[in-house]
Design an enzyme around this catalytic site. Structure first.
Site, short mmCIF file in Angstrom:
data_model
loop_
_atom_site.label_atom_id
_atom_site.label_comp_id
_atom_site.label_asym_id
_atom_site.label_seq_id
_atom_site.Cartn_x
_atom_site.Cartn_y
_atom_site.Cartn_z
N PRO A 1 0.79 -1.24 0.00
CA PRO A 1 0.00 0.00 0.00
C PRO A 1 0.83 1.29 0.00
O PRO A 1 0.27 2.37 0.15
CB PRO A 1 -0.82 -0.13 1.28
CG PRO A 1 0.02 -0.97 2.17
CD PRO A 1 0.82 -1.90 1.31
N ASP B 1 2.72 1.03 -11.91
CA ASP B 1 1.41 1.68 -11.86
C ASP B 1 1.45 2.96 -11.02
O ASP B 1 2.38 3.19 -10.26
CB ASP B 1 0.40 0.72 -11.19
CG ASP B 1 -0.18 -0.24 -12.19
OD1 ASP B 1 0.00 -0.03 -13.40
OD2 ASP B 1 -0.83 -1.21 -11.75
N THR C 1 -2.43 -6.03 0.33
CA THR C 1 -3.50 -5.31 -0.35
C THR C 1 -4.00 -4.14 0.51
O THR C 1 -3.84 -4.14 1.74
CB THR C 1 -4.64 -6.28 -0.72
OG1 THR C 1 -5.55 -5.60 -1.57
CG2 THR C 1 -5.36 -6.83 0.49
N ALA C 2 -4.62 -3.16 -0.16
CA ALA C 2 -5.06 -1.95 0.54
C ALA C 2 -5.94 -2.26 1.75
O ALA C 2 -5.83 -1.60 2.79
CB ALA C 2 -5.80 -1.04 -0.43
N ASP D 1 -1.72 -5.78 -3.93
CA ASP D 1 -1.48 -7.15 -4.41
C ASP D 1 -1.85 -7.21 -5.90
O ASP D 1 -2.87 -6.65 -6.29
CB ASP D 1 -2.36 -8.13 -3.62
CG ASP D 1 -2.09 -9.57 -4.04
OD1 ASP D 1 -1.24 -10.22 -3.40
OD2 ASP D 1 -2.70 -10.02 -5.03
N ILE E 1 -5.44 -8.66 -6.62
CA ILE E 1 -6.66 -8.09 -6.03
C ILE E 1 -6.95 -6.79 -6.77
O ILE E 1 -6.23 -5.79 -6.58
CB ILE E 1 -6.50 -7.80 -4.52
CG1 ILE E 1 -6.04 -9.02 -3.75
CG2 ILE E 1 -7.78 -7.19 -3.93
CD1 ILE E 1 -7.10 -9.89 -3.18
N GLY F 1 -4.31 5.72 2.62
CA GLY F 1 -3.98 4.87 3.77
C GLY F 1 -2.50 4.51 3.79
O GLY F 1 -1.87 4.35 2.75
N MET G 1 -12.17 1.42 -4.91
CA MET G 1 -12.65 2.26 -6.02
C MET G 1 -14.12 2.62 -5.87
O MET G 1 -14.87 2.63 -6.85
CB MET G 1 -12.43 1.52 -7.37
CG MET G 1 -10.98 1.22 -7.67
SD MET G 1 -10.75 0.10 -9.04
CE MET G 1 -11.04 -1.50 -8.28
N GLY H 1 0.47 -1.59 -7.32
CA GLY H 1 0.12 -1.24 -5.95
C GLY H 1 -0.61 -2.39 -5.27
O GLY H 1 -1.33 -3.15 -5.93
N LYS I 1 -2.68 4.50 -14.70
CA LYS I 1 -3.93 5.05 -15.25
C LYS I 1 -4.33 6.25 -14.40
O LYS I 1 -4.45 6.14 -13.19
CB LYS I 1 -5.03 4.00 -15.20
CG LYS I 1 -4.72 2.79 -16.05
CD LYS I 1 -5.94 1.90 -16.23
CE LYS I 1 -5.67 0.77 -17.18
NZ LYS I 1 -4.76 -0.25 -16.66
#
Ligand SMILES: C[S@@+](CC[C@H](N)C(=O)[O-])C[C@H]1O[C@@H](n2cnc3c(N)ncnc32)[C@H](O)[C@@H]1O
Length: 261
Positions: A20, A43, A126-127, A98, A101, A207, A178, A96, A65
């Site tokens: 993260p 990314d 993951t976040a 995982d 995911i 985070g 998202m 970013g 993106k």
């Protein structure tokens, strides 16, 4: 029906989770792959501290993106990865969190496999896990939450989504990636499926970073809270009774600190 893939080559391409943000939340395997990379394709959400450890001589491709700006399509990214894999260099595709995911890691691994390249998959934090720890929200908690669901709020092309009922239920924590732009639809969908409007919610901005912010609201006020955050990024939404534990932890710790002082 059995799928037939071309014979696989031994070329090294790794789809690596960068976690993260902070360097300390990178796995050792990810660190090793980055340090050995000759090419890195990364990314937007990869943290600055992590980009800083990319070897000086490595070629870099920023394929992040960004909303409202031209950015490479997934097809273009796939084609780039394939072309790089064909060079025989050690390629790291850095993502970013995982890679598997909400990271399109599966799509990229499949695309490469279709063309005869086996990508190594290196997990990342993951976040949901990073943000939960960073904001003191236990995603599961005995007596409060026995399951966690990771869901995308990106409902584009899914206007007819009717799975809300599967996302509400006692003892369930929902983590929405998202989801900021779709907060109104998420609120309406969950309430329509029977969720309690008083369900505690946390919106976590950036985070695990020094800019981290946590905005608390109830499900019935989610759209309003999201509106106030318009343009903030990245934002993760956690919904569930466990969100209230954060306040309890805070109160207890503040009490402790004042006794120590
Ligand atoms: C395309 S998804 C990528 C998820 C990533 N693969 C992962 O495992 O965390 C991007 C979304 O993840 C969430 N996200 C990622 N990093 C975050 C962070 N540091 N703080 C808050 N949300 C984050 C946000 O919801 C963001 O819109």
């Amino acid at each position: 029906m059995m799928k037939h893939y071309p014979e696989q080559t031994a070329v090294h391409i790794a789809l690596v989770g960068a976690g993260p943000g902070p360097l300390e939340l990178l796995t050792l395997r990810a660190l090793r792959r980055i340090e050995a990379a000759e090419v890195v394709v990364y990314d937007r959400l990869v943290g600055a501290e992590i980009l800083a450890i990319i070897p000086v001589g490595a070629a870099r491709f920023d394929v992040g993106k960004r909303c409202g700006e031209p950015s490479p399509s997934q097809q273009e990214i796939n084609a780039l990865l394939l072309a790089l894999a064909r060079t025989g260099k050690r390629v790291v595709r850095l993502k970013g969190g995982d890679p598997l995911i909400f990271g399109r890691g599966g799509e990229e691994a499949l695309y490469l496999a279709h063309h005869g390249f086996r990508a190594e998959l290196v997990p990342g934090i993951t976040a949901a896990l990073g943000c939960a720890a960073s904001t003191a929200i236990p995603l599961t908690h005995r007596g409060l939450a026995r399951s966690v669901t990771l869901v995308t709020g990106h409902l584009q092309g899914e206007e007819s989504f009717n799975g809300w009922r599967t996302l509400v239920g006692e003892g369930q924590t929902l983590v929405c990636y998202m989801g900021l732009e779709q907060a109104g639809k998420i609120e309406a969908g969950l309430l329509g499926a029977g969720a309690d409007g008083a369900l505690p919610v946390a919106l976590i901005v950036a985070g695990c970073s020094e800019h981290e912010r946590v905005i608390r609201c109830r499900l019935g006020g989610l759209a309003r809270a999201a509106e106030a955050l318009r343009g903030a990024t990245p934002v993760l939404i956690i919904l569930g009774e466990v969100v209230a534990l954060r306040d309890e932890l805070d109160q207890l710790l503040t009490g402790l600190e004042s006794r120590v002082a």
